[in-house]
Every structure is written in C-alpha cells, then in structure tokens.
Design a protein around this motif. Structure first.
Motif, PDB file in Angstrom:
ATOM      1  N   GLU A  25       0.870  -0.886   0.069  1.00  0.00           N
ATOM      2  CA  GLU A  25       0.015   0.513  -0.228  1.00  0.00           C
ATOM      3  C   GLU A  25       1.161   1.502  -0.369  1.00  0.00           C
ATOM      4  O   GLU A  25       0.919   2.295  -0.458  1.00  0.00           O
ATOM      5  CB  GLU A  25      -1.006   0.010   1.571  1.00  0.00           C
ATOM      6  N   ALA A  26       1.609   1.529   0.743  1.00  0.00           N
ATOM      7  CA  ALA A  26       2.374   2.797   0.722  1.00  0.00           C
ATOM      8  C   ALA A  26       3.121   2.882  -0.320  1.00  0.00           C
ATOM      9  O   ALA A  26       3.727   3.636  -0.557  1.00  0.00           O
ATOM     10  CB  ALA A  26       3.871   2.080   1.958  1.00  0.00           C
ATOM     11  N   GLU A  27       3.407   1.500  -0.622  1.00  0.00           N
ATOM     12  CA  GLU A  27       4.844   1.560  -2.247  1.00  0.00           C
ATOM     13  C   GLU A  27       3.758   2.325  -3.976  1.00  0.00           C
ATOM     14  O   GLU A  27       4.053   3.157  -4.110  1.00  0.00           O
ATOM     15  CB  GLU A  27       4.770  -0.005  -2.959  1.00  0.00           C
ATOM     16  N   SER A  28       2.425   1.854  -3.542  1.00  0.00           N
ATOM     17  CA  SER A  28       1.749   2.397  -4.287  1.00  0.00           C
ATOM     18  C   SER A  28       0.990   3.837  -4.467  1.00  0.00           C
ATOM     19  O   SER A  28       1.291   4.543  -5.507  1.00  0.00           O
ATOM     20  CB  SER A  28       0.514   1.365  -4.060  1.00  0.00           C
ATOM     21  N   VAL A  29       0.974   4.038  -2.488  1.00  0.00           N
ATOM     22  CA  VAL A  29       0.423   5.607  -2.651  1.00  0.00           C
ATOM     23  C   VAL A  29       1.535   5.931  -3.251  1.00  0.00           C
ATOM     24  O   VAL A  29       1.527   7.910  -3.250  1.00  0.00           O
ATOM     25  CB  VAL A  29       0.319   5.901  -1.325  1.00  0.00           C
ATOM     26  N   HIS A  30       2.781   6.090  -3.060  1.00  0.00           N
ATOM     27  CA  HIS A  30       3.441   6.396  -3.496  1.00  0.00           C
ATOM     28  C   HIS A  30       4.056   6.767  -4.374  1.00  0.00           C
ATOM     29  O   HIS A  30       4.734   7.830  -5.230  1.00  0.00           O
ATOM     30  CB  HIS A  30       5.127   5.810  -2.631  1.00  0.00           C
ATOM     31  N   ILE A  31       3.436   5.895  -5.357  1.00  0.00           N
ATOM     32  CA  ILE A  31       3.436   6.223  -7.444  1.00  0.00           C
ATOM     33  C   ILE A  31       2.578   6.470  -7.362  1.00  0.00           C
ATOM     34  O   ILE A  31       2.872   8.301  -8.379  1.00  0.00           O
ATOM     35  CB  ILE A  31       3.340   4.873  -7.523  1.00  0.00           C
ATOM     36  N   PHE A  32       1.290   7.194  -6.483  1.00  0.00           N
ATOM     37  CA  PHE A  32       0.633   7.939  -6.905  1.00  0.00           C
ATOM     38  C   PHE A  32       1.014   9.212  -6.930  1.00  0.00           C
ATOM     39  O   PHE A  32       0.768  10.547  -7.420  1.00  0.00           O
ATOM     40  CB  PHE A  32      -0.918   8.111  -6.178  1.00  0.00           C
ATOM     41  N   ARG A  33       1.645  10.133  -5.284  1.00  0.00           N
ATOM     42  CA  ARG A  33       2.044  11.217  -5.170  1.00  0.00           C
ATOM     43  C   ARG A  33       3.255  11.469  -5.960  1.00  0.00           C
ATOM     44  O   ARG A  33       2.968  12.100  -6.378  1.00  0.00           O
ATOM     45  CB  ARG A  33       2.392  11.099  -3.783  1.00  0.00           C
ATOM     46  N   ARG A 192       2.985   4.993 -19.083  1.00  0.00           N
ATOM     47  CA  ARG A 192       2.446   4.428 -18.618  1.00  0.00           C
ATOM     48  C   ARG A 192       2.484   4.139 -17.591  1.00  0.00           C
ATOM     49  O   ARG A 192       3.901   3.845 -16.715  1.00  0.00           O
ATOM     50  CB  ARG A 192       1.557   3.397 -18.956  1.00  0.00           C
ATOM     51  N   VAL A 193       1.659   4.479 -16.269  1.00  0.00           N
ATOM     52  CA  VAL A 193       2.099   3.880 -14.745  1.00  0.00           C
ATOM     53  C   VAL A 193       1.534   2.603 -14.147  1.00  0.00           C
ATOM     54  O   VAL A 193       0.126   2.771 -14.438  1.00  0.00           O
ATOM     55  CB  VAL A 193       1.289   5.528 -14.001  1.00  0.00           C
ATOM     56  N   PHE A 194       1.943   1.570 -12.883  1.00  0.00           N
ATOM     57  CA  PHE A 194       1.196   0.595 -12.892  1.00  0.00           C
ATOM     58  C   PHE A 194       1.571   0.128 -11.596  1.00  0.00           C
ATOM     59  O   PHE A 194       2.526   0.218 -10.954  1.00  0.00           O
ATOM     60  CB  PHE A 194       1.795  -0.526 -12.960  1.00  0.00           C
ATOM     61  N   PRO A 195       0.799   1.369 -10.274  1.00  0.00           N
ATOM     62  CA  PRO A 195       0.978   0.909  -9.614  1.00  0.00           C
ATOM     63  C   PRO A 195       0.930  -0.094  -8.462  1.00  0.00           C
ATOM     64  O   PRO A 195       1.473  -0.510  -7.494  1.00  0.00           O
ATOM     65  CB  PRO A 195      -0.204   2.411  -8.351  1.00  0.00           C
ATOM     66  N   LEU A 196       0.645  -1.207  -9.170  1.00  0.00           N
ATOM     67  CA  LEU A 196       0.364  -2.367  -9.035  1.00  0.00           C
ATOM     68  C   LEU A 196       0.799  -3.692  -8.877  1.00  0.00           C
ATOM     69  O   LEU A 196       1.358  -5.071  -8.834  1.00  0.00           O
ATOM     70  CB  LEU A 196      -1.316  -3.182  -8.684  1.00  0.00           C
TER      71      LEU A 196
END
Length: 312
Positions: A25-33, A192-196
C-alpha cells in the motif's frame, strides 16, 4: 484475524514493522503522489474491475482528505457485463469523480474500426485508448496491470515510457532502483504507470478483505447461464452467443477477471465470500488471465504484440 493480519511471531519480532500489505500500500501511495508531482495531466484507467477498484481506493487514500486530482478513463467495448458498468457509474457518482468514456462503437460507426468476425472487441480497444490520450493530452495513464498476470506484463517497469504512437519498446525502459521513477518524456510521448506492479492476485484479494472494499457481485459465486467454447464458460450477450453444438446450461460460477464478454470466461466455483475466494486463489496454479482470457491465448506473444501497438 483476517488473512491480511500479521502473525504473532511477526509482531513480536518487530512490532513496528509494516505488514506485507502495508508495504505494498505504501509503495502504491508513493507512486500516486510521485505522478501528481511530476506530470501535468494524469488519468486513471477505470473499468469497474477489481484491480482498477483497488487502484482507485489507493488514490483516494493517497490524497485524502482532498479529492483525487485525476479524472478517470474507461475504454468501453460495448460488450461489458452490466453489473460492472452499473458499479462503475455508482462509484463515480459516490466520489464525485469525472469519467471520460472512449467507446469502441463510436469508432466502428464512423469507420475507423471494423467489427471482427469472431465478435470480440477487446483487440479493438487500442485505437480508442490512444485517441482519448491524445485528444485529452494525458501525459500519464495509470493502469492496474500486475507482473504476475502475464509474462509480457512481467517485463514492465512501474513507469513505462510510450512513444508518440503509444507503442511500448522494452529497450527504452529505464531502471527503477530504490523506487526512483523517471517520468521524463518528449512532447507527444506519455508514460503508463502501474501502481500494482508488485502485487499478486492474492495480495489484491487480501487487501480488498482488509479494507472492506465493495466489488461487483460478478466476482462471487452465482448461478448463470453459460456455454462452453474452447474450454471456457462464456455468457451470451450483444456480441453473440452459443453456436451449433454449444449448449447453454446454468452453472454455479464466478469471474476472476472481467472484460469484454466475448473473451472473458467464468470459472466453476462455490466461493461466495471474500474468505472463500481468498482460499480458492491461494491454491490455484493458473493466473487469472491464463485461466479466463481467450484474447491472451491467440498466440504465445499475444499480449506483448498488443502492448507494442499501444495496448496496456
């Protein structure tokens, strides 16, 4: 204790350590920000499928209590499961989000695309997708792809550079050491960005259970009239239905993934709850796309070929 909770042994070794799901979750949130800080006009691909649902949930968390600073984009084949479209519209209204819909039917109507003889429209999504990216000038496009789904997606970086034609060239991808992401791109290109990327199907389901995320009922066991084609249970719809020798029957099934009805198969299952779905996925030896997506079985390199053309 849910399947996402740390064991007593893990907790006693380091009570301040993040659980596996917390780390993802922390990794994905970091990617969004990171994307919000690097790009001018990102967009989230949202179909109402479980991966895009989790992706939106993470985006809501990343920017709360502020609204998500991105709009949503759905490439609509016109052959979607009604339950999924109803869910999509309900979620968009609930969170006051802006939804762009690129319809394959519009491109067929004006002659830019032709209907395929087999009735499937999944391979036809690339042109509407690239048209929407270009016309709205999106410079970053979030997708729910995961590396465990398919070998072509396993090659993806989190930030995947696409050229001015939307094409993917694996030789141009950049290293991502220490979670440092390079969003630099030339005019006309996008990322293209892949948060998952680093999530598995099991991770997604465990996270859904932990967070109490609502899903379309199609993901849980229900009775449905289906017919068998090429080893897959398909549902009849506007795209077509059973042919001679294919007998419709009512079975207890569920869907592991959702997409165009013509190429998305159901699996026999009595998993009607989150816990039972998680237990079922934990012992599965087939990926969700390998088990239920006919469009990925067209050739050994079907997904990679489509990615080079601009598909996700």
């Amino acid at each position: 204790m849910t399947t996402a909770t740390r064991s007593p042994i893990e907790a006693s070794e380091n009570p301040f350590a993040l659980s596996h799901l917390d780390a993802l979750e922390a990794e994905s949130v970091h990617i969004f920000r990171e994307v919000a800080g690097e790009f001018e006009k990102p967009v989230i691909l949202f179909s109402g499928g479980k991966d895009s649902i989790v992706m939106l949930h993470l985006a809501l968390k990343a920017f709360a209590p502020a609204p998500v600073p991105f709009s949503l984009l759905h490439v609509d084949t016109g052959h979607n499961f009604p339950e999924v479209i109803e869910y999509r519209d309900r979620v968009v209204a609930r969170h006051h989000l802006r939804l762009h819909v690129a319809r394959v039917q519009d491109f067929i109507d004006d002659g830019r695309l032709r209907e395929r003889p087999d009735g499937t429209r999944n391979p036809l999504q690339t042109v509407p997708l690239l048209d929407a990216i270009g016309s709205h000038r999106f410079d970053a496009v979030f997708g729910g792809g995961r590396r465990d789904e398919e070998k072509a997606r396993a090659k993806e970086r989190v930030f995947s550079l696409r050229d001015e034609f939307g094409a993917w060239d694996p030789r141009r991808q950049r290293p991502e050491l220490w979670q440092l992401y390079n969003g630099r791109h030339a005019p006309g290109e996008h990322v293209r960005v892949f948060p998952l990327s680093n999530w598995t199907e099991l991770d997604v389901w465990q996270y859904i259970a932990r967070e109490g995320i609502e899903l379309p009922e199609i993901y849980f066991a229900h009775e449905r009239e289906v017919f068998l084609r090429n080893g897959m249970w398909l549902t009849a719809g506007e795209w077509g239905g059973a042919k001679e020798g294919e007998t419709p029957e009512t079975r207890l099934i569920r869907y592991r993934t959702v997409g165009d009805m013509s190429c998305t198969g159901a699996v026999d299952s009595d998993a009607a709850t989150l816990d039972s779905v998680i237990a079922e996925i934990a012992v599965s030896r087939l990926t969700e796309r390998g088990a239920t997506r006919a469009d990925d079985k067209m050739s050994e390199a079907a997904m990679e070929d489509r990615k080079r053309e601009g598909y996700f």
